[in-house]
Design a protein around this motif. Structure first.
Motif, PDB file in Angstrom:
ATOM      1  N   GLY A   1     -19.442  -1.965   0.499  1.00 57.64           N
ATOM      2  CA  GLY A   1     -19.684  -2.925  -0.568  1.00 57.64           C
ATOM      3  C   GLY A   1     -18.546  -3.037  -1.562  1.00 57.64           C
ATOM      4  O   GLY A   1     -17.384  -3.183  -1.194  1.00 57.64           O
ATOM      5  N   GLU A   2     -18.884  -2.946  -2.844  1.00 54.62           N
ATOM      6  CA  GLU A   2     -17.911  -3.132  -3.921  1.00 54.62           C
ATOM      7  C   GLU A   2     -16.802  -2.083  -3.900  1.00 54.62           C
ATOM      8  O   GLU A   2     -15.644  -2.396  -4.177  1.00 54.62           O
ATOM      9  N   GLU A   3     -17.136  -0.844  -3.559  1.00 59.23           N
ATOM     10  CA  GLU A   3     -16.108   0.211  -3.466  1.00 59.23           C
ATOM     11  C   GLU A   3     -15.067  -0.133  -2.404  1.00 59.23           C
ATOM     12  O   GLU A   3     -13.883   0.140  -2.571  1.00 59.23           O
ATOM     13  N   LYS A   4     -15.524  -0.728  -1.309  1.00 57.71           N
ATOM     14  CA  LYS A   4     -14.630  -1.130  -0.218  1.00 57.71           C
ATOM     15  C   LYS A   4     -13.705  -2.257  -0.680  1.00 57.71           C
ATOM     16  O   LYS A   4     -12.506  -2.239  -0.394  1.00 57.71           O
ATOM     17  N   VAL A   5     -14.234  -3.205  -1.434  1.00 53.86           N
ATOM     18  CA  VAL A   5     -13.441  -4.311  -1.972  1.00 53.86           C
ATOM     19  C   VAL A   5     -12.356  -3.759  -2.904  1.00 53.86           C
ATOM     20  O   VAL A   5     -11.189  -4.175  -2.839  1.00 53.86           O
ATOM     21  N   LYS A   6     -12.721  -2.789  -3.754  1.00 57.91           N
ATOM     22  CA  LYS A   6     -11.752  -2.164  -4.661  1.00 57.91           C
ATOM     23  C   LYS A   6     -10.671  -1.428  -3.876  1.00 57.91           C
ATOM     24  O   LYS A   6      -9.489  -1.472  -4.238  1.00 57.91           O
ATOM     25  N   LEU A   7     -11.052  -0.749  -2.807  1.00 70.27           N
ATOM     26  CA  LEU A   7     -10.084  -0.046  -1.960  1.00 70.27           C
ATOM     27  C   LEU A   7      -9.084  -1.035  -1.361  1.00 70.27           C
ATOM     28  O   LEU A   7      -7.876  -0.785  -1.358  1.00 70.27           O
ATOM     29  N   ALA A   8      -9.578  -2.153  -0.879  1.00 68.33           N
ATOM     30  CA  ALA A   8      -8.692  -3.177  -0.295  1.00 68.33           C
ATOM     31  C   ALA A   8      -7.688  -3.673  -1.323  1.00 68.33           C
ATOM     32  O   ALA A   8      -6.483  -3.741  -1.045  1.00 68.33           O
ATOM     33  N   LEU A   9      -8.164  -3.985  -2.514  1.00 64.74           N
ATOM     34  CA  LEU A   9      -7.271  -4.476  -3.571  1.00 64.74           C
ATOM     35  C   LEU A   9      -6.259  -3.415  -3.974  1.00 64.74           C
ATOM     36  O   LEU A   9      -5.080  -3.711  -4.184  1.00 64.74           O
ATOM     37  N   GLU A  10      -6.709  -2.176  -4.063  1.00 61.41           N
ATOM     38  CA  GLU A  10      -5.801  -1.088  -4.433  1.00 61.41           C
ATOM     39  C   GLU A  10      -4.713  -0.895  -3.373  1.00 61.41           C
ATOM     40  O   GLU A  10      -3.536  -0.745  -3.689  1.00 61.41           O
ATOM     41  N   MET A  11      -5.101  -0.931  -2.110  1.00 55.72           N
ATOM     42  CA  MET A  11      -4.123  -0.746  -1.045  1.00 55.72           C
ATOM     43  C   MET A  11      -3.138  -1.914  -0.987  1.00 55.72           C
ATOM     44  O   MET A  11      -1.951  -1.724  -0.737  1.00 55.72           O
ATOM     45  N   GLN A  12      -3.622  -3.115  -1.234  1.00 53.18           N
ATOM     46  CA  GLN A  12      -2.718  -4.273  -1.281  1.00 53.18           C
ATOM     47  C   GLN A  12      -1.730  -4.136  -2.444  1.00 53.18           C
ATOM     48  O   GLN A  12      -0.543  -4.403  -2.288  1.00 53.18           O
ATOM     49  N   THR A  13      -2.237  -3.691  -3.589  1.00 48.72           N
ATOM     50  CA  THR A  13      -1.385  -3.502  -4.767  1.00 48.72           C
ATOM     51  C   THR A  13      -0.323  -2.440  -4.496  1.00 48.72           C
ATOM     52  O   THR A  13       0.855  -2.622  -4.846  1.00 48.72           O
ATOM     53  N   ILE A  14      -0.725  -1.336  -3.875  1.00 46.98           N
ATOM     54  CA  ILE A  14       0.225  -0.264  -3.539  1.00 46.98           C
ATOM     55  C   ILE A  14       1.284  -0.788  -2.576  1.00 46.98           C
ATOM     56  O   ILE A  14       2.476  -0.531  -2.745  1.00 46.98           O
ATOM     57  N   TYR A  15       0.844  -1.524  -1.558  1.00 48.81           N
ATOM     58  CA  TYR A  15       1.802  -2.064  -0.588  1.00 48.81           C
ATOM     59  C   TYR A  15       2.830  -2.942  -1.306  1.00 48.81           C
ATOM     60  O   TYR A  15       4.037  -2.799  -1.106  1.00 48.81           O
ATOM     61  N   LYS A  16       2.331  -3.844  -2.139  1.00 47.67           N
ATOM     62  CA  LYS A  16       3.227  -4.785  -2.824  1.00 47.67           C
ATOM     63  C   LYS A  16       4.201  -4.048  -3.742  1.00 47.67           C
ATOM     64  O   LYS A  16       5.393  -4.363  -3.775  1.00 47.67           O
ATOM     65  N   ALA A  17       3.702  -3.047  -4.458  1.00 51.09           N
ATOM     66  CA  ALA A  17       4.540  -2.306  -5.408  1.00 51.09           C
ATOM     67  C   ALA A  17       5.542  -1.391  -4.712  1.00 51.09           C
ATOM     68  O   ALA A  17       6.608  -1.105  -5.268  1.00 51.09           O
ATOM     69  N   SER A  18       5.221  -0.947  -3.513  1.00 49.49           N
ATOM     70  CA  SER A  18       6.080   0.030  -2.832  1.00 49.49           C
ATOM     71  C   SER A  18       7.114  -0.599  -1.899  1.00 49.49           C
ATOM     72  O   SER A  18       7.966   0.106  -1.366  1.00 49.49           O
ATOM     73  N   GLN A  19       7.039  -1.900  -1.716  1.00 48.46           N
ATOM     74  CA  GLN A  19       7.973  -2.585  -0.820  1.00 48.46           C
ATOM     75  C   GLN A  19       9.078  -3.268  -1.604  1.00 48.46           C
ATOM     76  O   GLN A  19       8.787  -4.012  -2.545  1.00 48.46           O
ATOM     77  N   PRO A  20      10.338  -3.053  -1.205  1.00 52.10           N
ATOM     78  CA  PRO A  20      11.399  -3.869  -1.804  1.00 52.10           C
ATOM     79  C   PRO A  20      11.109  -5.341  -1.472  1.00 52.10           C
ATOM     80  O   PRO A  20      10.547  -5.636  -0.415  1.00 52.10           O
ATOM     81  N   GLU A  21      11.447  -6.223  -2.388  1.00 48.83           N
ATOM     82  CA  GLU A  21      11.111  -7.639  -2.233  1.00 48.83           C
ATOM     83  C   GLU A  21      11.530  -8.203  -0.876  1.00 48.83           C
ATOM     84  O   GLU A  21      10.782  -8.953  -0.246  1.00 48.83           O
ATOM     85  N   GLN A  22      12.692  -7.811  -0.383  1.00 48.81           N
ATOM     86  CA  GLN A  22      13.180  -8.347   0.890  1.00 48.81           C
ATOM     87  C   GLN A  22      12.401  -7.814   2.096  1.00 48.81           C
ATOM     88  O   GLN A  22      12.456  -8.390   3.180  1.00 48.81           O
TER      89      GLN A  22
END
Length: 169
Positions: free
Chosen positions: A58-79
């Motif tokens: 449920g909601e915890e899973k949705v939060k996990l998805a958003l957190e993992m997407q945020t981590i991916y975006k923050a940890s990748q160089p733009e290129q």
């Protein structure tokens, strides 16, 4: 069919089934409990029971998805950032009915490899129980899980070995 034949059939049918193939049908709590209970029956040296699982629904899973997407975006160089990978992270988690974090707890009583092996056997029991219950599943170990220490409440003597996705097929 005798027990050996049934076991052999389950082992032969065990496959990783990915979220894109899951239906929207919910897995019953009874089946989820059975899957997690089977994990706790894995062999482990000195009875350390090194596995730790956290269930995301449920909601915890949705939060996990958003957190993992945020981590991916923050940890990748733009290129190196890939929009498709970013979207896939969210899709896989949200498409699964249940996501379980797989964490090993190092007791210090036995070599670390034994506790990783015991945790892996616990996951194999989950795979086999999912197969027996017609639940699709797969174990993923993206590097992003190293950044989930707070969400998974990982302590100093623990390490996340990945996420176990489950969904009806």
């Amino acid at each position: 069919m005798n027990k050996a034949s049934i076991l052999k059939e389950i082992i032969e049918q065990r496959r990783s089934i990915f979220p894109k193939d899951y239906t929207d049908t919910e897995i019953s709590q009874e089946v989820i409990d059975e899957i997690l209970h089977s994990a706790t029956l894995a062999p482990n040296h000195k009875r350390t029971k090194p596995w730790r699982f956290k269930i995301f629904k449920g909601e915890e899973k949705v939060k996990l998805a958003l957190e993992m997407q945020t981590i991916y975006k923050a940890s990748q160089p733009e290129q190196l950032f890939l929009e498709k990978k970013y979207n896939d992270i969210g899709f896989k988690i949200n498409k699964a009915d249940v996501v379980v974090s797989i964490v090993v707890n190092f007791s210090g009583m036995v070599p670390e490899w034994e506790e990783i092996a015991a945790t892996s056997m616990a996951v194999q029991n989950m795979y086999l129980t999912c197969t027996a219950n017609n639940v699709g599943c797969y174990w993923s170990s993206p590097k992003i899980v190293d950044h989930l220490k707070e969400s998974l409440t990982i302590e100093e003597n623990q390490k996340c070995l990945g996420l176990f996705y489950m969904g009806a097929v």
